[in-house]
Design a protein around this motif. Structure first.
Motif, PDB file in Angstrom:
ATOM      1  N   ASP A  57     158.530   0.659 -23.484  1.00  0.00           N
ATOM      2  CA  ASP A  57     159.769   0.184 -24.091  1.00  0.00           C
ATOM      3  C   ASP A  57     160.825  -0.128 -23.039  1.00  0.00           C
ATOM      4  OD1 ASP A  57     159.993   2.864 -23.432  1.00  0.00           O
ATOM      5  OD2 ASP A  57     161.308   3.349 -25.115  1.00  0.00           O
ATOM      6  N   ALA A  58     160.852   0.667 -21.961  1.00  0.00           N
ATOM      7  CA  ALA A  58     161.799   0.411 -20.877  1.00  0.00           C
ATOM      8  C   ALA A  58     161.450  -0.879 -20.143  1.00  0.00           C
ATOM      9  CB  ALA A  58     161.816   1.583 -19.912  1.00  0.00           C
ATOM     10  N   LEU A  59     160.174  -1.073 -19.837  1.00  0.00           N
ATOM     11  CA  LEU A  59     159.760  -2.257 -19.089  1.00  0.00           C
ATOM     12  C   LEU A  59     160.019  -3.534 -19.873  1.00  0.00           C
ATOM     13  CD1 LEU A  59     156.430  -0.953 -17.503  1.00  0.00           C
ATOM     14  CD2 LEU A  59     158.720  -1.002 -16.510  1.00  0.00           C
ATOM     15  N   ALA A  60     159.911  -3.464 -21.189  1.00  0.00           N
ATOM     16  CA  ALA A  60     160.172  -4.646 -22.023  1.00  0.00           C
ATOM     17  C   ALA A  60     161.627  -5.078 -21.962  1.00  0.00           C
ATOM     18  CB  ALA A  60     159.772  -4.352 -23.469  1.00  0.00           C
ATOM     19  N   ARG A  61     162.507  -4.162 -21.563  1.00  0.00           N
ATOM     20  CA  ARG A  61     163.945  -4.451 -21.501  1.00  0.00           C
ATOM     21  C   ARG A  61     164.406  -4.786 -20.084  1.00  0.00           C
ATOM     22  NH1 ARG A  61     165.990   0.982 -24.007  1.00  0.00           N
ATOM     23  NH2 ARG A  61     168.074   0.081 -23.664  1.00  0.00           N
ATOM     24  N   LEU A  62     163.471  -4.950 -19.167  1.00  0.00           N
ATOM     25  CA  LEU A  62     163.813  -5.232 -17.770  1.00  0.00           C
ATOM     26  C   LEU A  62     163.088  -6.504 -17.309  1.00  0.00           C
ATOM     27  CD1 LEU A  62     163.531  -1.556 -16.466  1.00  0.00           C
ATOM     28  CD2 LEU A  62     165.649  -2.858 -16.823  1.00  0.00           C
ATOM     29  N   PRO A  63     163.490  -7.655 -17.797  1.00  0.00           N
ATOM     30  CA  PRO A  63     162.749  -8.898 -17.533  1.00  0.00           C
ATOM     31  C   PRO A  63     162.779  -9.348 -16.082  1.00  0.00           C
ATOM     32  CG  PRO A  63     164.831  -9.370 -18.635  1.00  0.00           C
ATOM     33  CD  PRO A  63     164.649  -7.882 -18.679  1.00  0.00           C
ATOM     34  N   GLU A  64     163.722  -8.878 -15.294  1.00  0.00           N
ATOM     35  CA  GLU A  64     163.808  -9.306 -13.900  1.00  0.00           C
ATOM     36  C   GLU A  64     163.005  -8.421 -12.950  1.00  0.00           C
ATOM     37  OE1 GLU A  64     167.795 -10.608 -12.588  1.00  0.00           O
ATOM     38  OE2 GLU A  64     168.442 -10.134 -14.629  1.00  0.00           O
ATOM     39  N   LEU A  65     162.494  -7.322 -13.458  1.00  0.00           N
ATOM     40  CA  LEU A  65     161.783  -6.377 -12.597  1.00  0.00           C
ATOM     41  C   LEU A  65     160.445  -6.955 -12.150  1.00  0.00           C
ATOM     42  CD1 LEU A  65     162.133  -3.504 -11.463  1.00  0.00           C
ATOM     43  CD2 LEU A  65     160.858  -2.662 -13.449  1.00  0.00           C
ATOM     44  N   LYS A  66     160.175  -6.902 -10.845  1.00  0.00           N
ATOM     45  CA  LYS A  66     158.950  -7.469 -10.273  1.00  0.00           C
ATOM     46  C   LYS A  66     158.072  -6.431  -9.585  1.00  0.00           C
ATOM     47  CE  LYS A  66     160.358 -11.496 -11.590  1.00  0.00           C
ATOM     48  NZ  LYS A  66     159.779 -12.054 -12.835  1.00  0.00           N
ATOM     49  N   LEU A  67     158.686  -5.348  -9.116  1.00  0.00           N
ATOM     50  CA  LEU A  67     157.928  -4.316  -8.396  1.00  0.00           C
ATOM     51  C   LEU A  67     158.447  -2.944  -8.782  1.00  0.00           C
ATOM     52  CD1 LEU A  67     155.983  -3.282  -6.088  1.00  0.00           C
ATOM     53  CD2 LEU A  67     157.980  -3.472  -4.560  1.00  0.00           C
ATOM     54  N   ILE A  68     157.513  -2.035  -9.070  1.00  0.00           N
ATOM     55  CA  ILE A  68     157.827  -0.613  -9.179  1.00  0.00           C
ATOM     56  C   ILE A  68     157.141   0.066  -8.006  1.00  0.00           C
ATOM     57  CG2 ILE A  68     157.652   1.492 -10.540  1.00  0.00           C
ATOM     58  CD1 ILE A  68     157.395  -0.306 -13.032  1.00  0.00           C
ATOM     59  N   ALA A  69     157.931   0.544  -7.068  1.00  0.00           N
ATOM     60  CA  ALA A  69     157.398   1.259  -5.905  1.00  0.00           C
ATOM     61  C   ALA A  69     157.499   2.747  -6.205  1.00  0.00           C
ATOM     62  CB  ALA A  69     158.184   0.902  -4.650  1.00  0.00           C
ATOM     63  N   VAL A  70     156.367   3.364  -6.485  1.00  0.00           N
ATOM     64  CA  VAL A  70     156.338   4.789  -6.811  1.00  0.00           C
ATOM     65  C   VAL A  70     156.331   5.580  -5.509  1.00  0.00           C
ATOM     66  CG1 VAL A  70     155.102   6.618  -8.016  1.00  0.00           C
ATOM     67  CG2 VAL A  70     155.115   4.294  -8.950  1.00  0.00           C
ATOM     68  N   ALA A  71     157.261   6.504  -5.385  1.00  0.00           N
ATOM     69  CA  ALA A  71     157.380   7.308  -4.166  1.00  0.00           C
ATOM     70  C   ALA A  71     156.511   8.556  -4.263  1.00  0.00           C
ATOM     71  CB  ALA A  71     158.841   7.688  -3.930  1.00  0.00           C
ATOM     72  N   ALA A  72     155.276   8.361  -4.691  1.00  0.00           N
ATOM     73  CA  ALA A  72     154.314   9.437  -4.872  1.00  0.00           C
ATOM     74  C   ALA A  72     152.941   8.813  -5.047  1.00  0.00           C
ATOM     75  CB  ALA A  72     154.668  10.285  -6.098  1.00  0.00           C
ATOM     76  N   THR A  73     151.916   9.646  -5.084  1.00  0.00           N
ATOM     77  CA  THR A  73     150.561   9.139  -5.308  1.00  0.00           C
ATOM     78  C   THR A  73     150.284   8.945  -6.794  1.00  0.00           C
ATOM     79  OG1 THR A  73     149.747  10.180  -3.286  1.00  0.00           O
ATOM     80  CG2 THR A  73     148.111   9.588  -4.948  1.00  0.00           C
ATOM     81  N   GLY A  74     150.660   9.918  -7.608  1.00  0.00           N
ATOM     82  CA  GLY A  74     150.406   9.839  -9.033  1.00  0.00           C
ATOM     83  C   GLY A  74     151.265   8.791  -9.710  1.00  0.00           C
ATOM     84  N   THR A  75     150.667   8.025 -10.616  1.00  0.00           N
ATOM     85  CA  THR A  75     151.396   6.969 -11.320  1.00  0.00           C
ATOM     86  C   THR A  75     151.364   7.167 -12.834  1.00  0.00           C
ATOM     87  OG1 THR A  75     149.408   5.571 -11.266  1.00  0.00           O
ATOM     88  CG2 THR A  75     151.023   5.267  -9.496  1.00  0.00           C
ATOM     89  N   ASP A  76     151.118   8.397 -13.299  1.00  0.00           N
ATOM     90  CA  ASP A  76     151.071   8.639 -14.737  1.00  0.00           C
ATOM     91  C   ASP A  76     152.444   8.510 -15.382  1.00  0.00           C
ATOM     92  OD1 ASP A  76     150.891  11.129 -12.974  1.00  0.00           O
ATOM     93  OD2 ASP A  76     151.809  11.978 -14.765  1.00  0.00           O
ATOM     94  N   ILE A  77     153.526   8.425 -14.580  1.00  0.00           N
ATOM     95  CA  ILE A  77     154.861   8.215 -15.145  1.00  0.00           C
ATOM     96  C   ILE A  77     155.105   6.747 -15.505  1.00  0.00           C
ATOM     97  CG2 ILE A  77     155.899  10.174 -13.949  1.00  0.00           C
ATOM     98  CD1 ILE A  77     157.092   8.069 -11.971  1.00  0.00           C
ATOM     99  N   ILE A  78     154.196   5.870 -15.092  1.00  0.00           N
ATOM    100  CA  ILE A  78     154.352   4.435 -15.333  1.00  0.00           C
ATOM    101  C   ILE A  78     153.338   3.979 -16.380  1.00  0.00           C
ATOM    102  CG2 ILE A  78     154.406   2.146 -14.278  1.00  0.00           C
ATOM    103  CD1 ILE A  78     156.461   4.093 -13.100  1.00  0.00           C
TER     104      ILE A  78
END
Length: 316
Positions: A57-78
């Motif tokens: 739901d958050a990503l659908a409201r961020l049309p300009e977002l091109k990169l999510i750089a996760v500052a960790a190894t795990g990506t289960d938050i995305i």
């Protein structure tokens, strides 16, 4: 192209974070809640997050977002499926805690196998001072040499743990999705891993297949003298079942650096477990000074690679 970069939880990383070499606007917040994330990322093209979730739901409201750089190894938050659907690249950090986490894992193993917490409690209670002998041996002390270390998962961190185990003279067995081709270890079935390991250390990712992979049934199949170590993800273990197993002496002990909910609520079943055979640390296995700086450097390497049109460490 000038990017707008927003770091949602800068205080989660105690290190020097250099700025990317390309043109950009940089905004950072000490911490952010999931509810605050959308508004703070409004207009951002690059989001940096360590533990702030970014769901569909958050990503659908961020049309300009091109990169999510996760500052960790795990990506289960995305929500990786939603990110892909919206054309958002997700990158993560890899192999940065190659020394820190294995060392922490062995700190837990040694403390439990030699019953250090129990002996410290004895001294604080005055038992050594009152002993008729020069020493106390009220609790079993078990060498690592000649014992079996079982590893669930054999990525870079599992391999680091195996290298330390070899130095201690341990036999090393592994169960992983893809069999390990390494003369240092022997591949075994999940059943054999559970039933024969003296130390079982978890180094698997958290996903639908691994969630609660260690539950009440699995704990009962372990050796009564075995210890369980988790420096990977809290959701790998049924925490209520673990508490029951430790209270009932189904296994000899456990050392955890991760919990399903972090930070934990005051009534968390493991947080309030006051036993000498259970050691809990606050998700700090990764956090040596050297490891955090390596993470910070790789984080900006990922951002700069994306800026060049050549993203690396891409997830999904």
């Amino acid at each position: 192209m000038s990017h707008k970069i927003v770091f949602l939880d800068r205080d989660s990383l105690i290190a020097n974070v250099r700025r990317p070499v390309f043109g950009h606007e940089w905004t950072e917040y000490a911490a952010s809640t999931e509810a605050e994330a959308v508004e703070r990322l409004r207009g951002a093209t690059i989001a940096i997050t360590n533990k702030v979730p970014l769901r569909a739901d958050a990503l659908a409201r961020l049309p300009e977002l091109k990169l999510i750089a996760v500052a960790a190894t795990g990506t289960d938050i995305i929500d990786l499926d939603a990110a892909k659907q919206h054309g958002i690249v997700v990158s993560n950090i890899r192999n940065y805690a190659y020394a820190a986490l294995p060392e922490h894992t062995f700190a837990l193993i040694l403390a439990l196998r030699r019953n250090l917490l129990a002996y410290r409690a004895d001294i604080e209670a005055g038992l050594w001072q009152k002993s008729p002998r020069f020493c106390l041996f009220h609790h079993p002390i078990r060498d690592l040499h000649g014992s079996r270390l079982g590893l669930l998962g054999y990525g870079a961190l599992g391999k680091g743990v195996a290298q330390l185990a070899q130095a201690f003279g341990m036999e090393i067995v592994v169960h992983t999705r893809t069999p390990a081709h390494d003369p240092l270890v022997r591949n075994v079935s999940f059943d054999e891993l559970l039933e024969t390991s003296d130390v079982l250390s978890l180094h698997a990712p958290l996903n639908d297949k691994t969630r609660n992979i260690i539950g009440a049934a699995e704990l009962k199949r372990m050796k009564p003298s075995a210890i369980l170590i988790n420096t990977a993800r809290g959701g790998l273990v049924d925490e209520a079942a673990l508490a029951d197993a430790l209270i009932a002496n189904t296994i000899a002990g456990a050392g955890f650096d991760v919990l399903t909910q972090e930070p934990p609520p005051e009534d968390h079943v493991l947080l309030n477990l006051r036993l000498p055979n259970f050691l809990l640390t606050p998700h700090s296995a990764w956090a040596s000074t050297q490891a955090m700086q390596t993470l910070a450097d790789q984080l900006i390497d990922n951002v700069e690679a994306f800026g060049r049109g050549q993203p690396n460490n891409v997830v999904g």
